[in-house]
Design a protein around this motif. Structure first.
Motif, PDB file in Angstrom:
ATOM      1  N   PRO A  26      -1.760  40.643  31.149  1.00 26.34           N
ATOM      2  CA  PRO A  26      -0.977  40.719  32.383  1.00 26.34           C
ATOM      3  C   PRO A  26      -1.785  41.376  33.498  1.00 26.34           C
ATOM      4  O   PRO A  26      -2.552  42.317  33.258  1.00 26.34           O
ATOM      5  CB  PRO A  26       0.232  41.571  31.991  1.00 26.34           C
ATOM      6  CG  PRO A  26      -0.153  42.263  30.735  1.00 26.34           C
ATOM      7  CD  PRO A  26      -1.159  41.412  30.049  1.00 26.34           C
ATOM      8  N   LEU A  77       3.765  49.564  28.526  1.00 23.22           N
ATOM      9  CA  LEU A  77       3.752  48.325  27.765  1.00 23.22           C
ATOM     10  C   LEU A  77       4.620  48.501  26.520  1.00 23.22           C
ATOM     11  O   LEU A  77       4.342  49.356  25.672  1.00 23.22           O
ATOM     12  CB  LEU A  77       2.320  47.958  27.356  1.00 23.22           C
ATOM     13  CG  LEU A  77       2.164  46.734  26.442  1.00 23.22           C
ATOM     14  CD1 LEU A  77       2.664  45.465  27.135  1.00 23.22           C
ATOM     15  CD2 LEU A  77       0.706  46.569  26.013  1.00 23.22           C
ATOM     16  N   LEU A 102       6.292  46.306  31.193  1.00 26.76           N
ATOM     17  CA  LEU A 102       5.808  45.031  30.682  1.00 26.76           C
ATOM     18  C   LEU A 102       6.239  44.955  29.225  1.00 26.76           C
ATOM     19  O   LEU A 102       6.153  45.947  28.500  1.00 26.76           O
ATOM     20  CB  LEU A 102       4.281  44.931  30.769  1.00 26.76           C
ATOM     21  CG  LEU A 102       3.607  45.391  32.060  1.00 26.76           C
ATOM     22  CD1 LEU A 102       2.099  45.266  31.922  1.00 26.76           C
ATOM     23  CD2 LEU A 102       4.108  44.596  33.247  1.00 26.76           C
ATOM     24  N   GLU A 122       8.850  42.717  33.007  1.00 29.52           N
ATOM     25  CA  GLU A 122       7.976  41.547  33.024  1.00 29.52           C
ATOM     26  C   GLU A 122       7.749  41.114  31.579  1.00 29.52           C
ATOM     27  O   GLU A 122       7.114  41.828  30.801  1.00 29.52           O
ATOM     28  CB  GLU A 122       6.646  41.871  33.695  1.00 29.52           C
ATOM     29  CG  GLU A 122       5.681  40.696  33.734  1.00 29.52           C
ATOM     30  CD  GLU A 122       4.348  41.040  34.375  1.00 29.52           C
ATOM     31  OE1 GLU A 122       3.348  40.370  34.059  1.00 29.52           O
ATOM     32  OE2 GLU A 122       4.311  41.998  35.189  1.00 29.52           O
TER      33      GLU A 122
END
Length: 201
Positions: A26, A77, A102, A122
């Protein structure tokens, strides 16, 4: 046992997962020297205490640690299996969690990309390789040792909760392994790499 609640099979070794195609890292992680990491929070999963041996207050501990450690402009993350709850309580939960989130899609993350985007997440649908400190780090939800090539690659994963893989190059970031709160990826990798033989370093 319901499919949604079947987290592990007692007495079996962690499964060997055959990975599909990988994806690009990403953009939010490009050039970052460090970011936060967490996996398999399973917010709202009633039976996770029994299946994974979690303490009764595991949700409170995870939420408190997240809020205390992760600043609003930090990147975190999540390696998948965020929650097992309906949309309204999930929306309230995410409104109280900080950082740019994310998330790699886990086997229990069944919402659409649109839904997760509306929650401020995301969604990443494929495992990816990122270079960190001279190491190639594969990030995935399930353990994917088949992706590791060469001496300076490892796989950071979740999914297997309180278990660990026999391959020391597979580093489990499930919350059961990281004391129920986000950790800095640099410190997590440093601790995990200490278990590798000198030949693999």
């Amino acid at each position: 046992m319901a499919h949604d609640d079947k987290i592990r099979d007692e007495g079996r070794e962690p499964e060997v997962h055959i990975p599909g195609p990988s994806g690009p890292p990403p953009r939010a992680l490009n050039g970052l020297a460090d970011f936060w990491l967490i996996s398999d929070t399973h917010f709202g999963h009633r039976n996770i205490i029994r299946y994974a041996g979690r303490p009764e207050d595991h949700e409170r501990r995870m939420i408190t640690a997240w809020r205390e450690r992760v600043a609003d402009d930090d990147v975190i993350l999540h390696l998948g299996d965020l929650a097992m709850m309906k949309r309204e309580p999930l929306t309230r939960l995410m409104e109280g969690l900080s950082g740019r989130i994310l998330m790699l899609e886990g086997n229990h993350d069944r919402g659409s990309k649109t839904m997760y985007r509306e929650l401020g997440i995301e969604l990443i649908t494929r495992s990816f390789l990122l270079e960190i400190g001279g190491w190639g780090v594969w990030f995935s939800h399930r353990p994917e040792p088949a992706r590791i090539h060469g001496n300076r690659q490892v796989n950071v994963h979740g999914h297997i909760h309180e278990k660990v893989m026999g391959d020391p190059r597979c580093l489990n970031a499930s919350v059961e392994q990281i004391d129920y709160g986000p950790v800095r990826v640099a410190g997590f990798l440093e601790a995990g790499l200490e278990s590798l033989s000198p030949a693999r370093r």
